[in-house]
Design a protein around this motif. Sequence first.
Motif, PDB file in Angstrom:
ATOM      1  N   LYS A 125       3.928  11.309   3.528  1.00 42.47           N
ATOM      2  CA  LYS A 125       2.952  11.147   2.457  1.00 42.47           C
ATOM      3  C   LYS A 125       3.665  10.622   1.213  1.00 42.47           C
ATOM      4  N   PHE A 135       0.850  -1.191   0.000  1.00 41.66           N
ATOM      5  CA  PHE A 135       0.000   0.000   0.000  1.00 41.66           C
ATOM      6  C   PHE A 135       0.885   1.239   0.000  1.00 41.66           C
ATOM      7  N   SER A 136       0.257   2.378  -0.195  1.00 45.27           N
ATOM      8  CA  SER A 136       0.939   3.672  -0.128  1.00 45.27           C
ATOM      9  C   SER A 136       0.153   4.592   0.796  1.00 45.27           C
ATOM     10  N   GLN A 161      -1.462   8.332   1.317  1.00 43.84           N
ATOM     11  CA  GLN A 161      -1.843   9.604   0.709  1.00 43.84           C
ATOM     12  C   GLN A 161      -1.964  10.694   1.766  1.00 43.84           C
ATOM     13  N   LYS A 162      -1.661  10.324   3.018  1.00 45.42           N
ATOM     14  CA  LYS A 162      -1.575  11.273   4.118  1.00 45.42           C
ATOM     15  C   LYS A 162      -0.364  10.907   4.968  1.00 45.42           C
ATOM     16  N   ILE A 178      -4.786   5.481   3.592  1.00 46.90           N
ATOM     17  CA  ILE A 178      -4.198   4.336   2.894  1.00 46.90           C
ATOM     18  C   ILE A 178      -4.745   4.282   1.471  1.00 46.90           C
ATOM     19  N   THR A 179      -3.868   4.096   0.509  1.00 40.97           N
ATOM     20  CA  THR A 179      -4.307   3.969  -0.879  1.00 40.97           C
ATOM     21  C   THR A 179      -3.571   2.806  -1.542  1.00 40.97           C
ATOM     22  N   GLY A 180      -4.203   2.242  -2.567  1.00 37.38           N
ATOM     23  CA  GLY A 180      -3.581   1.151  -3.320  1.00 37.38           C
ATOM     24  C   GLY A 180      -3.366  -0.108  -2.509  1.00 37.38           C
ATOM     25  N   LEU A 181      -4.222  -0.345  -1.519  1.00 36.19           N
ATOM     26  CA  LEU A 181      -4.027  -1.490  -0.633  1.00 36.19           C
ATOM     27  C   LEU A 181      -4.290  -2.807  -1.353  1.00 36.19           C
ATOM     28  N   THR A 197       5.705   4.136   0.372  1.00 33.88           N
ATOM     29  CA  THR A 197       5.165   2.855  -0.094  1.00 33.88           C
ATOM     30  C   THR A 197       5.668   1.727   0.797  1.00 33.88           C
ATOM     31  N   GLN A 238      -1.989   5.934  10.719  1.00 34.29           N
ATOM     32  CA  GLN A 238      -2.827   5.221   9.769  1.00 34.29           C
ATOM     33  C   GLN A 238      -2.812   3.743  10.156  1.00 34.29           C
ATOM     34  N   SER A 289      -8.479   6.291   6.026  1.00 37.48           N
ATOM     35  CA  SER A 289      -8.590   7.069   4.790  1.00 37.48           C
ATOM     36  C   SER A 289      -7.246   7.446   4.178  1.00 37.48           C
TER      37      SER A 289
END
Length: 297
Positions: free
Chosen positions: A243, A134-135, A137-138, A281-284, A246, A146, A279
Amino acid sequence: SGLMGYLDVYPTCMQMAGLKIDNPDRLDGRPCFDAIRNDIPTPVKAYYYLYRDADMIRTPRWKLFRRHDGSVELYDLQNDIGENDNVAKAHPELVASLRQQLQTWMRDHAIATSHMPLSPSAASPSGEVLEVSFSLQKEATPRAPQRIIFSQPAGTCTTRTYFQYDICVDASSVQAGFHIGPVYRKTSLFQRRGIIDDRGTPVSPNYRPVNKPNQWECRRIGMATFCPHKIAPIAIHITRAQKGSTFKFYLDNIRIAQLGSNTRKDIWQQGKVRARPTSGITGLQIRPVSYSLVKKP
Protein backbone atom coordinates in the motif's frame (compact mmCIF):
# COMPACT_ATOMS: atom_id res chain seq x y z
CA SER A 1 0.67 -50.33 -37.50
CA GLY A 2 2.08 -46.90 -36.71
CA LEU A 3 0.26 -43.86 -35.40
CA MET A 4 -3.31 -42.82 -36.07
CA GLY A 5 -5.41 -40.38 -34.06
CA TYR A 6 -8.56 -38.31 -34.21
CA LEU A 7 -6.79 -35.76 -36.44
CA ASP A 8 -6.57 -38.45 -39.10
CA VAL A 9 -10.21 -39.59 -39.02
CA TYR A 10 -11.54 -37.05 -41.53
CA PRO A 11 -8.86 -37.52 -44.24
CA THR A 12 -9.03 -41.30 -43.70
CA CYS A 13 -12.80 -41.34 -44.22
CA MET A 14 -12.44 -39.16 -47.31
CA GLN A 15 -9.85 -41.55 -48.71
CA MET A 16 -12.06 -44.51 -47.88
CA ALA A 17 -14.94 -42.91 -49.80
CA GLY A 18 -12.70 -42.07 -52.75
CA LEU A 19 -13.29 -38.34 -52.32
CA LYS A 20 -10.74 -35.63 -52.96
CA ILE A 21 -9.74 -33.15 -50.26
CA ASP A 22 -9.12 -29.59 -51.37
CA ASN A 23 -5.87 -28.17 -49.96
CA PRO A 24 -4.87 -31.33 -48.03
CA ASP A 25 -1.70 -29.62 -46.80
CA ARG A 26 -3.86 -27.37 -44.63
CA LEU A 27 -5.07 -30.37 -42.61
CA ASP A 28 -3.24 -31.53 -39.50
CA GLY A 29 -4.28 -35.14 -40.12
CA ARG A 30 -3.20 -37.66 -42.75
CA PRO A 31 -5.23 -40.26 -44.70
CA CYS A 32 -4.55 -43.72 -43.27
CA PHE A 33 -7.06 -45.95 -45.10
CA ASP A 34 -4.50 -47.36 -47.55
CA ALA A 35 -2.22 -48.25 -44.63
CA ILE A 36 -5.07 -49.98 -42.78
CA ARG A 37 -6.20 -51.87 -45.89
CA ASN A 38 -2.72 -53.02 -46.84
CA ASP A 39 -1.48 -53.59 -43.28
CA ILE A 40 1.46 -51.24 -43.64
CA PRO A 41 2.67 -48.40 -41.38
CA THR A 42 0.58 -45.25 -41.49
CA PRO A 43 2.07 -42.05 -42.95
CA VAL A 44 1.96 -40.41 -39.50
CA LYS A 45 5.50 -40.26 -38.14
CA ALA A 46 4.86 -38.19 -35.02
CA TYR A 47 2.33 -36.06 -33.17
CA TYR A 48 3.15 -32.70 -31.64
CA TYR A 49 1.27 -31.13 -28.74
CA LEU A 50 1.18 -27.96 -26.67
CA TYR A 51 -0.15 -28.43 -23.16
CA ARG A 52 -0.09 -25.71 -20.50
CA ASP A 53 3.53 -25.44 -19.37
CA ALA A 54 4.95 -28.05 -21.75
CA ASP A 55 5.15 -29.22 -25.31
CA MET A 56 5.41 -32.80 -26.45
CA ILE A 57 6.35 -35.07 -29.31
CA ARG A 58 5.03 -38.60 -29.64
CA THR A 59 6.37 -41.24 -32.03
CA PRO A 60 5.02 -44.80 -32.33
CA ARG A 61 7.21 -45.87 -29.40
CA TRP A 62 8.36 -42.76 -27.52
CA LYS A 63 6.80 -39.71 -25.91
CA LEU A 64 8.92 -36.72 -24.88
CA PHE A 65 7.71 -33.83 -22.71
CA ARG A 66 9.67 -30.56 -22.62
CA ARG A 67 8.82 -28.39 -19.61
CA HIS A 68 9.06 -24.62 -19.22
CA ASP A 69 11.89 -25.00 -16.69
CA GLY A 70 14.05 -26.88 -19.21
CA SER A 71 13.42 -30.34 -17.78
CA VAL A 72 12.39 -33.23 -20.02
CA GLU A 73 10.51 -36.48 -19.52
CA LEU A 74 10.83 -39.47 -21.83
CA TYR A 75 8.50 -42.46 -21.75
CA ASP A 76 8.77 -45.78 -23.57
CA LEU A 77 5.15 -46.37 -24.56
CA GLN A 78 5.92 -49.85 -25.83
CA ASN A 79 6.85 -51.01 -22.33
CA ASP A 80 5.29 -48.30 -20.14
CA ILE A 81 1.92 -47.26 -21.53
CA GLY A 82 1.02 -45.66 -18.19
CA GLU A 83 4.00 -43.28 -18.44
CA ASN A 84 5.25 -44.07 -14.95
CA ASP A 85 9.00 -44.39 -15.59
CA ASN A 86 10.89 -41.36 -16.90
CA VAL A 87 13.82 -42.83 -18.85
CA ALA A 88 15.27 -39.57 -20.18
CA LYS A 89 18.60 -40.01 -18.38
CA ALA A 90 19.06 -43.46 -19.90
CA HIS A 91 18.61 -42.22 -23.49
CA PRO A 92 20.41 -38.87 -23.89
CA GLU A 93 20.92 -39.21 -27.65
CA LEU A 94 17.26 -40.04 -28.23
CA VAL A 95 16.22 -37.09 -26.06
CA ALA A 96 18.44 -34.77 -28.10
CA SER A 97 17.01 -36.10 -31.37
CA LEU A 98 13.38 -35.77 -30.27
CA ARG A 99 14.00 -32.29 -28.88
CA GLN A 100 15.47 -31.26 -32.21
CA GLN A 101 12.45 -32.67 -34.08
CA LEU A 102 10.15 -30.78 -31.74
CA GLN A 103 12.09 -27.55 -32.12
CA THR A 104 12.11 -27.89 -35.92
CA TRP A 105 8.35 -28.42 -35.97
CA MET A 106 7.84 -25.34 -33.76
CA ARG A 107 10.01 -23.24 -36.05
CA ASP A 108 8.53 -24.50 -39.32
CA HIS A 109 4.99 -23.84 -38.11
CA ALA A 110 5.83 -20.49 -36.45
CA ILE A 111 4.45 -21.58 -33.08
CA ALA A 112 4.40 -18.72 -30.57
CA THR A 113 5.10 -20.86 -27.52
CA SER A 114 4.00 -19.52 -24.16
CA HIS A 115 6.36 -21.67 -22.10
CA MET A 116 9.50 -21.08 -24.17
CA PRO A 117 11.08 -17.68 -24.91
CA LEU A 118 10.41 -16.10 -28.28
CA SER A 119 13.28 -14.47 -30.14
CA PRO A 120 14.08 -11.13 -28.50
CA SER A 121 13.32 -7.91 -30.33
CA ALA A 122 14.74 -4.42 -29.84
CA ALA A 123 12.43 -1.72 -28.52
CA SER A 124 11.52 0.92 -31.09
CA PRO A 125 9.52 3.71 -29.41
CA SER A 126 8.87 6.85 -31.43
CA GLY A 127 6.53 9.82 -31.69
CA GLU A 128 4.09 9.75 -28.79
CA VAL A 129 4.33 7.12 -26.06
CA LEU A 130 2.01 6.41 -23.14
CA GLU A 131 3.03 7.75 -19.76
CA VAL A 132 1.41 5.76 -16.95
CA SER A 133 1.56 6.82 -13.30
CA PHE A 134 -0.48 5.82 -10.24
CA SER A 135 -0.29 4.80 -6.59
CA LEU A 136 -1.83 2.00 -4.56
CA GLN A 137 -4.26 2.69 -1.75
CA LYS A 138 -4.56 -1.05 -1.15
CA GLU A 139 -1.92 -3.75 -1.02
CA ALA A 140 -1.70 -5.88 -4.17
CA THR A 141 -1.20 -9.63 -3.78
CA PRO A 142 -1.46 -12.61 -6.14
CA ARG A 143 -4.85 -13.45 -4.63
CA ALA A 144 -6.02 -9.83 -4.62
CA PRO A 145 -4.26 -8.09 -7.52
CA GLN A 146 -4.96 -4.59 -8.74
CA ARG A 147 -5.31 -3.83 -12.43
CA ILE A 148 -5.98 -1.13 -14.99
CA ILE A 149 -7.84 -2.25 -18.11
CA PHE A 150 -7.09 0.09 -20.99
CA SER A 151 -8.00 -1.75 -24.18
CA GLN A 152 -10.46 -4.29 -25.55
CA PRO A 153 -8.94 -5.86 -28.67
CA ALA A 154 -11.07 -8.10 -30.84
CA GLY A 155 -10.25 -11.45 -32.41
CA THR A 156 -9.10 -14.92 -31.46
CA CYS A 157 -5.54 -16.00 -30.75
CA THR A 158 -3.99 -18.82 -32.77
CA THR A 159 -0.83 -20.88 -32.34
CA ARG A 160 1.07 -18.00 -33.99
CA THR A 161 -0.27 -15.20 -31.79
CA TYR A 162 2.00 -13.31 -29.42
CA PHE A 163 1.73 -10.19 -27.28
CA GLN A 164 4.38 -7.48 -27.48
CA TYR A 165 5.05 -4.09 -25.94
CA ASP A 166 7.90 -1.63 -25.43
CA ILE A 167 8.34 -0.43 -21.87
CA CYS A 168 10.56 1.98 -19.94
CA VAL A 169 10.22 2.06 -16.14
CA ASP A 170 11.15 5.31 -14.44
CA ALA A 171 13.85 5.04 -11.77
CA SER A 172 11.45 6.59 -9.22
CA SER A 173 8.92 3.79 -9.73
CA VAL A 174 8.42 0.40 -8.15
CA GLN A 175 10.41 -1.90 -10.44
CA ALA A 176 8.78 -5.30 -9.91
CA GLY A 177 5.48 -6.98 -9.12
CA PHE A 178 3.58 -5.89 -12.24
CA HIS A 179 3.22 -6.76 -15.91
CA ILE A 180 1.13 -5.98 -18.99
CA GLY A 181 -1.13 -8.62 -20.50
CA PRO A 182 -4.63 -9.97 -21.20
CA VAL A 183 -7.29 -10.39 -18.51
CA TYR A 184 -8.76 -13.84 -17.90
CA ARG A 185 -11.58 -14.38 -15.39
CA LYS A 186 -10.68 -11.27 -13.38
CA THR A 187 -7.00 -12.16 -13.28
CA SER A 188 -4.03 -12.13 -15.65
CA LEU A 189 -3.93 -14.69 -18.43
CA PHE A 190 -0.15 -14.74 -18.01
CA GLN A 191 -0.33 -15.71 -14.34
CA ARG A 192 -0.85 -19.33 -15.27
CA ARG A 193 2.10 -21.55 -14.45
CA GLY A 194 4.95 -21.66 -16.93
CA ILE A 195 4.39 -18.49 -18.98
CA ILE A 196 7.80 -17.20 -20.11
CA ASP A 197 8.81 -13.89 -21.69
CA ASP A 198 11.45 -13.40 -24.37
CA ARG A 199 14.21 -13.31 -21.71
CA GLY A 200 13.16 -16.71 -20.38
CA THR A 201 11.77 -15.01 -17.27
CA PRO A 202 8.56 -16.51 -15.79
CA VAL A 203 5.67 -14.07 -15.44
CA SER A 204 5.44 -14.59 -11.68
CA PRO A 205 3.86 -12.34 -9.02
CA ASN A 206 7.32 -10.78 -8.53
CA TYR A 207 7.83 -10.22 -12.26
CA ARG A 208 10.23 -7.44 -13.23
CA PRO A 209 9.36 -6.21 -16.75
CA VAL A 210 12.72 -4.52 -17.46
CA ASN A 211 16.33 -5.29 -16.61
CA LYS A 212 17.24 -1.67 -15.85
CA PRO A 213 15.23 1.47 -15.05
CA ASN A 214 15.10 4.38 -17.51
CA GLN A 215 15.88 1.97 -20.34
CA TRP A 216 13.53 0.99 -23.16
CA GLU A 217 13.07 -2.74 -23.59
CA CYS A 218 10.75 -4.88 -25.69
CA ARG A 219 8.82 -7.75 -24.11
CA ARG A 220 7.32 -10.58 -26.19
CA ILE A 221 5.16 -13.41 -24.83
CA GLY A 222 3.69 -16.21 -26.92
CA MET A 223 -0.01 -17.03 -26.63
CA ALA A 224 -0.15 -20.42 -28.38
CA THR A 225 -0.98 -22.19 -25.11
CA PHE A 226 -4.27 -20.30 -24.92
CA CYS A 227 -5.58 -20.88 -28.45
CA PRO A 228 -8.24 -20.95 -29.63
CA HIS A 229 -9.19 -18.23 -27.18
CA LYS A 230 -10.85 -14.87 -27.60
CA ILE A 231 -8.28 -12.13 -27.14
CA ALA A 232 -9.22 -10.60 -23.82
CA PRO A 233 -8.97 -7.01 -22.57
CA ILE A 234 -5.40 -5.80 -22.12
CA ALA A 235 -4.52 -4.53 -18.66
CA ILE A 236 -1.73 -3.47 -16.35
CA HIS A 237 -1.64 -6.12 -13.62
CA ILE A 238 -0.16 -5.30 -10.20
CA THR A 239 0.40 -8.61 -8.45
CA ARG A 240 2.68 -7.80 -5.53
CA ALA A 241 3.16 -4.31 -4.07
CA GLN A 242 2.67 -2.58 -0.74
CA LYS A 243 0.00 0.00 0.00
CA GLY A 244 1.35 3.43 -0.93
CA SER A 245 3.61 2.10 -3.70
CA THR A 246 4.00 4.47 -6.65
CA PHE A 247 4.44 3.49 -10.27
CA LYS A 248 5.60 5.41 -13.30
CA PHE A 249 6.47 3.89 -16.65
CA TYR A 250 6.10 4.41 -20.38
CA LEU A 251 4.60 2.13 -23.02
CA ASP A 252 4.65 2.01 -26.79
CA ASN A 253 4.07 -0.46 -29.63
CA ILE A 254 1.54 -2.44 -27.59
CA ARG A 255 0.24 -5.02 -30.02
CA ILE A 256 -1.12 -8.46 -30.76
CA ALA A 257 0.86 -9.94 -33.65
CA GLN A 258 1.42 -13.19 -35.55
CA LEU A 259 4.73 -15.01 -35.98
CA GLY A 260 5.74 -15.35 -39.61
CA SER A 261 3.29 -12.66 -40.70
CA ASN A 262 3.00 -8.90 -40.88
CA THR A 263 -0.53 -9.15 -39.48
CA ARG A 264 -0.87 -7.28 -36.21
CA LYS A 265 -3.36 -5.34 -34.13
CA ASP A 266 -2.08 -2.25 -32.37
CA ILE A 267 -3.62 -2.00 -28.91
CA TRP A 268 -2.80 1.67 -28.57
CA GLN A 269 -2.36 4.25 -31.26
CA GLN A 270 -1.75 7.94 -30.79
CA GLY A 271 -4.73 9.46 -29.06
CA LYS A 272 -6.69 9.17 -25.82
CA VAL A 273 -6.99 6.05 -23.68
CA ARG A 274 -10.08 5.05 -21.70
CA ALA A 275 -8.82 3.28 -18.59
CA ARG A 276 -10.79 1.21 -16.06
CA PRO A 277 -8.83 0.82 -12.80
CA THR A 278 -9.79 -1.31 -9.81
CA SER A 279 -10.62 0.36 -6.50
CA GLY A 280 -7.10 0.03 -5.12
CA ILE A 281 -5.65 2.38 -7.75
CA THR A 282 -5.43 6.09 -6.99
CA GLY A 283 -3.98 9.11 -8.78
CA LEU A 284 -4.07 7.34 -12.14
CA GLN A 285 -2.78 9.28 -15.12
CA ILE A 286 -2.42 7.77 -18.58
CA ARG A 287 -1.48 10.30 -21.20
CA PRO A 288 0.43 10.51 -24.46
CA VAL A 289 3.78 12.30 -24.19
CA SER A 290 6.57 12.87 -26.64
CA TYR A 291 9.15 10.10 -26.72
CA SER A 292 11.86 12.77 -26.67
CA LEU A 293 10.75 13.81 -23.16
CA VAL A 294 11.29 10.37 -21.62
CA LYS A 295 14.38 10.25 -19.42
CA LYS A 296 17.40 8.52 -20.84
CA PRO A 297 19.78 6.52 -18.62
